[in-house]
Scaffold this motif. Structure first.
Motif, PDB file in Angstrom:
ATOM      1  N   LYS A 101      29.790 -21.942  70.198  1.00  0.00           N
ATOM      2  CA  LYS A 101      29.641 -23.300  69.686  1.00  0.00           C
ATOM      3  C   LYS A 101      28.414 -23.961  70.300  1.00  0.00           C
ATOM      4  CE  LYS A 101      32.076 -27.721  69.453  1.00  0.00           C
ATOM      5  NZ  LYS A 101      33.336 -28.462  69.792  1.00  0.00           N
ATOM      6  N   GLY A 102      27.573 -24.558  69.450  1.00  0.00           N
ATOM      7  CA  GLY A 102      26.392 -25.255  69.911  1.00  0.00           C
ATOM      8  C   GLY A 102      25.204 -24.357  70.187  1.00  0.00           C
ATOM      9  N   ALA A 103      25.309 -23.071  69.862  1.00  0.00           N
ATOM     10  CA  ALA A 103      24.196 -22.156  70.133  1.00  0.00           C
ATOM     11  C   ALA A 103      22.972 -22.532  69.320  1.00  0.00           C
ATOM     12  CB  ALA A 103      24.601 -20.719  69.839  1.00  0.00           C
ATOM     13  N   TYR A 104      23.186 -23.094  68.154  1.00  0.00           N
ATOM     14  CA  TYR A 104      22.071 -23.561  67.325  1.00  0.00           C
ATOM     15  C   TYR A 104      22.614 -24.645  66.402  1.00  0.00           C
ATOM     16  CZ  TYR A 104      24.182 -20.196  64.091  1.00  0.00           C
ATOM     17  OH  TYR A 104      25.068 -19.488  63.321  1.00  0.00           O
ATOM     18  N   THR A 105      21.720 -25.354  65.769  1.00  0.00           N
ATOM     19  CA  THR A 105      22.131 -26.425  64.874  1.00  0.00           C
ATOM     20  C   THR A 105      23.013 -25.875  63.763  1.00  0.00           C
ATOM     21  OG1 THR A 105      20.051 -27.580  65.299  1.00  0.00           O
ATOM     22  CG2 THR A 105      21.322 -28.275  63.361  1.00  0.00           C
ATOM     23  N   GLY A 106      24.195 -26.427  63.624  1.00  0.00           N
ATOM     24  CA  GLY A 106      25.128 -25.952  62.603  1.00  0.00           C
ATOM     25  C   GLY A 106      26.218 -25.073  63.155  1.00  0.00           C
ATOM     26  N   ALA A 107      26.074 -24.617  64.429  1.00  0.00           N
ATOM     27  CA  ALA A 107      27.126 -23.789  65.038  1.00  0.00           C
ATOM     28  C   ALA A 107      28.186 -24.712  65.609  1.00  0.00           C
ATOM     29  CB  ALA A 107      26.526 -22.900  66.122  1.00  0.00           C
ATOM     30  N   HIS A 108      29.118 -25.174  64.775  1.00  0.00           N
ATOM     31  CA  HIS A 108      30.102 -26.177  65.165  1.00  0.00           C
ATOM     32  C   HIS A 108      31.302 -25.569  65.864  1.00  0.00           C
ATOM     33  CE1 HIS A 108      27.770 -29.045  62.947  1.00  0.00           C
ATOM     34  NE2 HIS A 108      27.927 -28.371  61.801  1.00  0.00           N
TER      35      HIS A 108
END
Length: 560
Positions: A302-309
């Motif tokens: 989660k949060g690894a990249y934009t959109g990884a919710h």
């Protein structure tokens, strides 16, 4: 008595090709056999298995032949009146050399299923052969001819029409006579229909051998899974390697052209291994966007990249305890290749954006249709990963190298697509099957599958899959070089390009001498005056060319 229409349309269907050893009736391959050979077979069968079984064999052979000819009749004269269409059968029976048929009465109505017919036979090959071997008989003996009549009429009418031979020359009659009507109208039908039924003749003859063959077959079926069809040497070599690999945990690299069925081999490896109860996860590496490869394969935090919710597991974890099939592995970016190498060596992965290692128990089966060694030299594939994958390579043969497997594959595919499209077919014609075996298959098994599906769709309901159903947009030649002339003899079937060339010459109005002079002059000019080269071009020797040139020159000199 019914008068036959002209049979030119039927004679045109018969083609002889001496060069490739085939005879064709439409799209069905035929054989020109000695009647004495069939007579010997008949005698051997009667002496071996008895009269009843022999009669059943010959009746069923005739029935199968008749049903084929009925399909041809509908195609050739389907638009004509029903009687002219129906008598294709008797006319073909005569054209095939079986018997002379004279229709005495034919009453038929296809919509209601009504049929009543009487026919006279002369020159029955069966009656002649039987009397020669066994002498005069008490009961009729034209079993194959009778099976043909029943099979043809049943297929033509769409219901079982049973023929009985009421007179036979083998019993001393002047002619053989047959009568046909729907089976339910015969009070003694049961006495005759048993000859049309399937019978385990081989098991009666060779029961022990058959049991052994069945045992071997069952053992072979245990080795091969349902989707794997093949008995050709090329297929067996590849499948044997799969079988040996299945008993181990070795990483396997499948190579071969596009469409050869690499995923099917990978599934076979999985299903015959100790991991069969685990998941089989297939990944097309070429279809993964490069910026999502690592997250798809190894998972993402989660949060690894934009959109990884949310944290999401990847393909490796989904395949835990089973097999991960990496198709087109040569398309992976170098960064992903490095991580796959780590999985192979250490058995662990890291989520994208995470710092925790996770152990995975996954068997990797990779596949590619490109030369990985070339990709290594070009810097597009890691050498260390290639050598790690190449521990156990299996080359999947292209379909053109396993033509023996095409017929059983076609049968399985026809069954599959007939059920899928709710379409019944009678089968595939001999010419169509010959074309499938001769085709080079650039798209391999996938192309064959698509072609059979197209054939199922285009073929008429309950009809045959023909050549133009499989190759509707290709100019497939039939390689036939002769047919039957009006007098019944063989005549050459001229290639169409020869006919066009003759038309062009005749349209010029030139004489034969003028055409010859033109060709001689053109050949000499094209070979720059080299007479030997010009002679080769024309299929002549140099002295022959010189003679013809001199003769034409002398003919064109002014006379004194």
């Amino acid at each position: 008595m019914i008068k036959y229409p002209e049979n030119l349309d039927l004679r045109r269907l018969v083609h002889f090709s001496a060069d490739n050893g085939t005879i064709w009736l439409g799209e069905n391959r035929m054989l020109l056999l000695h009647a004495a050979a069939l007579s010997s077979l008949r005698k051997e069968l009667i002496n071996s298995v008895g009269r009843e079984h022999t009669r059943r064999i010959f009746t069923r052979m005739g029935y199968a032949s008749g049903t084929r000819d009925a399909e041809l009749a509908k195609k050739i004269r389907g638009g004509q009146n029903p009687i002219d269409a129906f008598v294709v059968g008797p006319q073909l029976h005569m054209l095939e050399g079986s018997v002379q048929v004279t229709p005495l009465k034919v009453e038929m109505d296809i919509p209601t299923g009504k049929f009543n017919g009487d026919f006279r036979w002369d020159n029955s090959w069966e009656a002649e052969a039987h009397v020669k071997e066994f002498g005069p008989q008490q009961d009729p003996v034209c079993w194959m001819l009778l099976g043909y009549a029943s099979g043809y009429t049943s297929a033509f009418m769409g219901r079982f029409v049973l023929f009985q031979e009421v007179e036979c020359t083998a019993c001393g009659s002047a002619h053989c006579m047959i009568t046909g009507k729907p089976v339910e109208e015969w009070p003694d039908a049961a006495e005759h229909t048993r000859y049309f039924e399937d019978d385990a003749i081989v098991s009666r003859l060779l029961e022990l051998t058959t049991q052994v063959d069945m045992l071997r077959s069952s053992l072979e079926q245990q080795r091969q899974i349902e989707s794997m069809i093949g008995s050709s040497p090329a297929f067996q070599r590849a499948y044997d390697l799969v079988t040996k690999a299945a008993a181990t945990s070795v990483t396997v690299l499948l190579t071969g052209e596009t469409g050869v069925g690499k995923e099917r081999f990978a599934r076979a490896l999985h299903q015959t291994s100790s991991r069969a109860n685990g998941p089989f996860v297939a990944v097309n590496c070429a279809a993964l966007p490069h910026d999502l490869v690592e997250s798809e394969l190894f998972g993402v935090e989660k949060g690894a990249y934009t959109g990884a919710h949310a944290t999401r597991i990847g393909k490796f974890e989904r395949a835990e305890g089973g097999t991960l099939f990496l198709d087109e592995i040569g398309e992976l970016p170098l960064a992903a290749q490095a991580k796959i190498l780590r999985v192979l060596q250490e058995g662990e992965i890291e989520h994208l954006g995470g710092d925790k290692t996770r152990k995975v128990n996954v068997r990797i089966v990779a596949a590619t249709n490109v030369e990985l060694q070339v990709a290594v030299k070009n810097g597009k594939f890691r050498a260390d990963l290639f050598y790690r994958l190449n521990v156990y390579p299996i080359v999947i043969p292209p379909l053109r190298e396993r033509t023996l497997d095409i017929p059983p594959m076609v049968s399985a595919m026809m069954e599959k697509f007939s059920a899928l499209h709710n379409k019944r077919t009678a089968g595939i014609t001999d010419k169509a099957m010959k074309a499938l075996s001769a085709y080079q298959w650039p798209g391999n098994v996938r192309e064959l599958e698509n072609m059979i599906e197209r054939g199922i769709i285009l073929a008429p309901q309950d009809g045959w899959i023909e050549l133009d159903h499989l190759f509707p947009s290709l100019n497939v030649t039939d390689d036939m070089d002769s047919s039957i002339s009006d007098s019944g003899g063989l005549e050459e079937k001229r290639p169409p390009e020869q006919a066009r060339l003759c038309d062009a010459f005749l349209a010029t109005g030139l004489s034969l001498d003028e055409v010859e002079t033109m060709l001689l002059t053109e050949a000499v000019e094209r070979s720059s005056g080299n007479l030997a080269g010009a002679a080769r071009m024309l299929g002549l020797t140099r002295p022959q060319l010189t003679y013809r040139l001199k003769r034409n020159q002398d003919a064109n000199l002014p006379k004194e």
